[in-house]
Write an enzyme that holds these catalytic residues in place. Sequence first.
Site, PDB file in Angstrom:
ATOM      1  N   GLU A   1       5.823 -63.816 -22.055  1.00 27.08           N
ATOM      2  CA  GLU A   1       6.375 -62.909 -21.042  1.00 27.08           C
ATOM      3  C   GLU A   1       7.313 -61.889 -21.686  1.00 27.08           C
ATOM      4  O   GLU A   1       7.318 -60.715 -21.322  1.00 27.08           O
ATOM      5  CB  GLU A   1       7.143 -63.694 -19.981  1.00 27.08           C
ATOM      6  CG  GLU A   1       6.288 -64.601 -19.135  1.00 27.08           C
ATOM      7  CD  GLU A   1       7.117 -65.399 -18.162  1.00 27.08           C
ATOM      8  OE1 GLU A   1       7.063 -65.076 -16.959  1.00 27.08           O
ATOM      9  OE2 GLU A   1       7.826 -66.328 -18.609  1.00 27.08           O
TER      10      GLU A   1
ATOM     11  N   TYR B   1      19.345 -42.207  -2.835  1.00 29.31           N
ATOM     12  CA  TYR B   1      18.203 -43.099  -3.090  1.00 29.31           C
ATOM     13  C   TYR B   1      17.707 -43.000  -4.529  1.00 29.31           C
ATOM     14  O   TYR B   1      17.386 -44.009  -5.159  1.00 29.31           O
ATOM     15  CB  TYR B   1      17.016 -42.778  -2.171  1.00 29.31           C
ATOM     16  CG  TYR B   1      17.329 -42.598  -0.718  1.00 29.31           C
ATOM     17  CD1 TYR B   1      18.378 -43.272  -0.088  1.00 29.31           C
ATOM     18  CD2 TYR B   1      16.563 -41.741   0.058  1.00 29.31           C
ATOM     19  CE1 TYR B   1      18.651 -43.096   1.256  1.00 29.31           C
ATOM     20  CE2 TYR B   1      16.824 -41.560   1.414  1.00 29.31           C
ATOM     21  CZ  TYR B   1      17.870 -42.231   1.997  1.00 29.31           C
ATOM     22  OH  TYR B   1      18.128 -42.056   3.323  1.00 29.31           O
TER      23      TYR B   1
ATOM     24  N   GLU C   1      16.802 -64.761 -11.016  1.00 33.29           N
ATOM     25  CA  GLU C   1      18.118 -64.843 -10.400  1.00 33.29           C
ATOM     26  C   GLU C   1      19.133 -63.991 -11.164  1.00 33.29           C
ATOM     27  O   GLU C   1      19.959 -63.289 -10.567  1.00 33.29           O
ATOM     28  CB  GLU C   1      18.602 -66.301 -10.346  1.00 33.29           C
ATOM     29  CG  GLU C   1      17.800 -67.194  -9.420  1.00 33.29           C
ATOM     30  CD  GLU C   1      16.564 -67.838 -10.069  1.00 33.29           C
ATOM     31  OE1 GLU C   1      15.926 -67.205 -10.948  1.00 33.29           O
ATOM     32  OE2 GLU C   1      16.242 -68.968  -9.678  1.00 33.29           O
TER      33      GLU C   1
ATOM     34  N   LYS D   1       7.689 -61.218  -8.646  1.00 35.13           N
ATOM     35  CA  LYS D   1       6.998 -61.270  -9.934  1.00 35.13           C
ATOM     36  C   LYS D   1       5.536 -61.649  -9.666  1.00 35.13           C
ATOM     37  O   LYS D   1       5.223 -62.827  -9.475  1.00 35.13           O
ATOM     38  CB  LYS D   1       7.687 -62.308 -10.824  1.00 35.13           C
ATOM     39  CG  LYS D   1       7.149 -62.419 -12.220  1.00 35.13           C
ATOM     40  CD  LYS D   1       8.011 -63.417 -12.989  1.00 35.13           C
ATOM     41  CE  LYS D   1       7.595 -63.523 -14.419  1.00 35.13           C
ATOM     42  NZ  LYS D   1       8.501 -64.401 -15.177  1.00 35.13           N
TER      43      LYS D   1
END
Length: 123
Positions: free
Chosen positions: A21, A53, A73, A99
Amino acid sequence: MDKILLKGLMFYGYHGLYPEENKLGQRFNVDLELRADLMMPGKTDDMEDSIHYGAAYEVVKKIVEGEPKNLLEALADDIAEAMFQRFEQLESIKVHVDKPGPPIPGYYDSVAIEIVRERHDYD
């Protein structure tokens, strides 16, 4: 409390527990719910009184496309903290990080986390 919603922000990052990953990376989707008093910008029609934004997108982009994290997290918490640092009008935030296709056994559409933080959490 008023809200600004940013949905479906997409980035390519290198977050996760597994070495592949961190090497190959993957897409991450982020949704934000920014809570602030929007009465003033509603009256003044002045961007200085609100949360831009595009600037919010850039804050998230820098974090998701930046330093790899092991956990979603930690990624979400970094986003929340950076948003409070950047926007003084922000009173609370909900960060949803998705994810797609995680490299774990089984069949998954995605895994996700969602955190809610208030300004006083970072004082």
